[in-house]
Design a protein around this motif. Structure first.
Motif, mmCIF file in Angstrom:
data_model
loop_
_atom_site.group_PDB
_atom_site.id
_atom_site.type_symbol
_atom_site.label_atom_id
_atom_site.label_comp_id
_atom_site.label_asym_id
_atom_site.label_seq_id
_atom_site.Cartn_x
_atom_site.Cartn_y
_atom_site.Cartn_z
ATOM 1 N N PRO A 275 24.991 135.343 -86.680
ATOM 2 C CA PRO A 275 24.850 133.456 -86.461
ATOM 3 C C PRO A 275 25.028 132.927 -87.823
ATOM 4 C CG PRO A 275 23.026 134.593 -85.508
ATOM 5 C CD PRO A 275 23.987 135.766 -86.208
ATOM 6 N N HIS A 276 25.649 131.753 -87.907
ATOM 7 C CA HIS A 276 26.015 131.064 -89.015
ATOM 8 C C HIS A 276 24.621 130.184 -89.414
ATOM 9 C CE1 HIS A 276 27.417 127.715 -91.360
ATOM 10 N NE2 HIS A 276 28.633 128.575 -91.761
ATOM 11 N N PRO A 277 24.240 129.891 -90.654
ATOM 12 C CA PRO A 277 22.904 129.376 -91.066
ATOM 13 C C PRO A 277 22.805 127.824 -90.402
ATOM 14 C CG PRO A 277 24.194 130.412 -92.926
ATOM 15 C CD PRO A 277 25.108 130.578 -91.664
ATOM 16 N N CYS B 42 22.761 125.956 -82.318
ATOM 17 C CA CYS B 42 21.721 126.522 -81.517
ATOM 18 C C CYS B 42 21.094 127.674 -81.861
ATOM 19 C CB CYS B 42 22.320 126.701 -79.965
ATOM 20 S SG CYS B 42 23.426 128.056 -79.954
ATOM 21 N N ALA B 43 19.963 127.908 -81.446
ATOM 22 C CA ALA B 43 19.149 129.057 -82.169
ATOM 23 C C ALA B 43 19.297 130.004 -80.959
ATOM 24 C CB ALA B 43 17.538 128.525 -82.092
ATOM 25 N N PRO C 141 22.259 131.317 -75.137
ATOM 26 C CA PRO C 141 21.647 130.427 -76.448
ATOM 27 C C PRO C 141 21.698 128.917 -76.296
ATOM 28 C CG PRO C 141 23.289 132.082 -77.136
ATOM 29 C CD PRO C 141 23.470 132.067 -75.754
ATOM 30 N N LEU C 142 22.711 128.382 -75.499
ATOM 31 C CA LEU C 142 22.656 126.846 -75.299
ATOM 32 C C LEU C 142 21.595 126.335 -74.498
ATOM 33 C CD1 LEU C 142 26.439 126.576 -75.454
ATOM 34 C CD2 LEU C 142 24.908 125.421 -77.214
ATOM 35 N N CYS C 143 21.541 126.848 -73.168
ATOM 36 C CA CYS C 143 20.638 126.298 -72.341
ATOM 37 C C CYS C 143 19.027 127.006 -72.346
ATOM 38 C CB CYS C 143 21.012 126.022 -70.907
ATOM 39 S SG CYS C 143 21.508 127.883 -70.005
ATOM 40 N N VAL D 168 27.241 129.382 -82.073
ATOM 41 C CA VAL D 168 26.131 130.293 -82.695
ATOM 42 C C VAL D 168 27.017 130.522 -84.041
ATOM 43 C CG1 VAL D 168 25.366 132.645 -82.896
ATOM 44 C CG2 VAL D 168 25.395 131.340 -80.862
ATOM 45 N N THR D 169 28.252 130.884 -84.067
ATOM 46 C CA THR D 169 28.777 131.474 -85.423
ATOM 47 C C THR D 169 29.633 130.317 -86.136
ATOM 48 O OG1 THR D 169 30.910 132.219 -84.323
ATOM 49 C CG2 THR D 169 28.936 133.858 -84.562
#
Length: 90
Positions: free
Chosen positions: A22-24, A28-29, A38-40, A74-75
């Motif tokens: 994951p990108h900092p 989304c978490a 990860p989105l919903c 995410v990335t």
């Protein structure tokens, strides 16, 4: 020969490729449960993978996100709608 190979259930499926970290500044978490989008944050009923990152989301969620932002949420890897691939299981 190809039909015989496709019907051979004794071969295990190949392992999935590793997901990109994951990108900092991800949009989304990432949930702890990999079955959740990860989105919903719900179980992926229509799973789809972003080919440029390897992350799996609900198809409707990620298509909308990629159309609007042109990247994996995410990335933040660049992605187009054609990079979103539906996943099917038997």
């Amino acid at each position: 020969e190809d039909a015989a190979f496709r019907n051979d259930k004794s071969l295990p499926p190949p392992p999935p490729p590793p997901r990109t970290a994951p990108h900092p500044r991800a949009r989304c978490a990432v949930p702890r449960d990999p079955a959740l989008c990860p989105l919903c944050k719900r179980r992926c009923a229509q799973p789809a993978v972003v080919r440029t990152s390897g992350w799996v989301f609900c198809h409707p969620c990620v298509v909308d996100e990629v159309r609007r932002n042109g990247r994996c949420p995410v990335t933040l890897a660049s992605a187009e709608e054609r990079d979103v691939v539906r996943l099917f299981s038997e």
